[in-house]
Design a protein around this motif. Structure first.
Motif, short mmCIF file in Angstrom:
data_model
loop_
_atom_site.label_atom_id
_atom_site.label_comp_id
_atom_site.label_asym_id
_atom_site.label_seq_id
_atom_site.Cartn_x
_atom_site.Cartn_y
_atom_site.Cartn_z
N ALA A 1 0.84 -1.20 0.00
CA ALA A 1 0.00 0.00 0.00
C ALA A 1 0.88 1.26 0.00
O ALA A 1 0.62 2.21 -0.77
N ALA A 2 1.92 1.26 0.83
CA ALA A 2 2.84 2.39 0.85
C ALA A 2 3.58 2.51 -0.47
O ALA A 2 3.81 3.63 -0.97
N MET A 3 3.95 1.37 -1.06
CA MET A 3 4.63 1.38 -2.35
C MET A 3 3.75 1.97 -3.44
O MET A 3 4.21 2.76 -4.26
N VAL A 4 2.49 1.59 -3.45
CA VAL A 4 1.56 2.13 -4.44
C VAL A 4 1.51 3.66 -4.34
O VAL A 4 1.62 4.37 -5.35
N LEU A 5 1.37 4.16 -3.12
CA LEU A 5 1.33 5.62 -2.92
C LEU A 5 2.63 6.28 -3.36
O LEU A 5 2.62 7.34 -4.00
N SER A 6 3.75 5.67 -3.02
CA SER A 6 5.05 6.21 -3.38
C SER A 6 5.25 6.22 -4.90
O SER A 6 5.69 7.21 -5.48
N PHE A 7 4.92 5.10 -5.54
CA PHE A 7 5.04 5.03 -7.00
C PHE A 7 4.10 6.04 -7.65
O PHE A 7 4.47 6.72 -8.60
N TRP A 8 2.87 6.11 -7.16
CA TRP A 8 1.86 7.01 -7.73
C TRP A 8 2.34 8.46 -7.70
O TRP A 8 2.12 9.21 -8.64
N SER A 9 3.00 8.83 -6.59
CA SER A 9 3.47 10.22 -6.47
C SER A 9 4.58 10.55 -7.47
O SER A 9 4.77 11.71 -7.82
N LEU A 10 5.28 9.54 -7.95
CA LEU A 10 6.36 9.74 -8.93
C LEU A 10 5.87 9.56 -10.36
O LEU A 10 6.34 10.25 -11.27
N ASP A 11 4.99 8.60 -10.57
CA ASP A 11 4.50 8.26 -11.91
C ASP A 11 3.15 7.55 -11.72
O ASP A 11 3.12 6.37 -11.34
N TRP A 12 2.07 8.26 -11.96
CA TRP A 12 0.75 7.68 -11.67
C TRP A 12 0.49 6.39 -12.45
O TRP A 12 -0.20 5.51 -11.97
N ARG A 13 1.08 6.27 -13.63
CA ARG A 13 0.89 5.03 -14.39
C ARG A 13 1.56 3.84 -13.68
O ARG A 13 1.01 2.74 -13.67
N ALA A 14 2.73 4.09 -13.10
CA ALA A 14 3.40 3.03 -12.34
C ALA A 14 2.56 2.64 -11.12
O ALA A 14 2.42 1.46 -10.80
N GLY A 15 1.99 3.64 -10.46
CA GLY A 15 1.11 3.35 -9.33
C GLY A 15 -0.11 2.55 -9.75
O GLY A 15 -0.52 1.60 -9.06
#
Length: 154
Positions: free
Chosen positions: A110-124
């Motif tokens: 869950a934390a990884m999703v938020l972290s990825f999303w903040s950098l690249d929403w497609r990655a999230g």
């Protein structure tokens, strides 16, 4: 996206998946009481193959971005926890400890999703199936542990 990083993330995912080959569910798991929402056996390798591919793609997208350190640390933590769960549950048959690993994995992803999303929403976005599957896996781990109190370690 730095495509040369993809094989590294995929290799880490393959290593995690290898625990499923080494520690198979077998007769012990087949004999356990499972809830009605248990996915069919064929769904597990399909889901995990998809999750590992999407996760490797997402990490490849995020890795070269400025400020990706925490995101990649979370990716590393989740792949380690993911690798640990199978031998704990199917190998050692320690369902309570596997539940701790699973809950920690769920929070980490869950934390990884938020972290990825903040950098690249497609990655999230690519990680959302992982988070959804972990929701099911966590509930399944809980119910199997709860409904089979005598099956631990045997």
């Amino acid at each position: 996206m730095t495509a040369s990083l993809f094989p590294i993330f995929l290799l880490a995912s393959v290593a995690a998946a290898a625990t499923g080959v080494i520690f198979r569910p077998g007769a012990w798991y087949a004999g356990l009481r499972k809830p009605s929402f248990t996915p069919p056996n064929w769904a597990f390798p399909v889901a995990w193959t998809t999750i590992y591919l999407l996760s490797a793609i997402a990490a490849t997208r995020v890795a070269p971005l400025p400020g990706a350190g925490m995101a990649l640390a979370l990716w590393s933590a989740q792949i380690a926890l993911n690798t640990l769960w199978t031998p704990v549950f199917f190998g050692a048959r320690q369902m309570a400890l596997a539940m701790v690993v699973m809950a920690t994995l769920l929070v980490t992803v869950a934390a990884m999703v938020l972290s990825f999303w903040s950098l690249d929403w497609r990655a999230g976005l690519l990680l959302l199936p992982y988070l959804a599957w972990l929701g099911v896996a966590t509930a399944l781990n809980w119910r199997v542990w709860r409904d089979n109190p005598d099956a631990v370690g045997r």
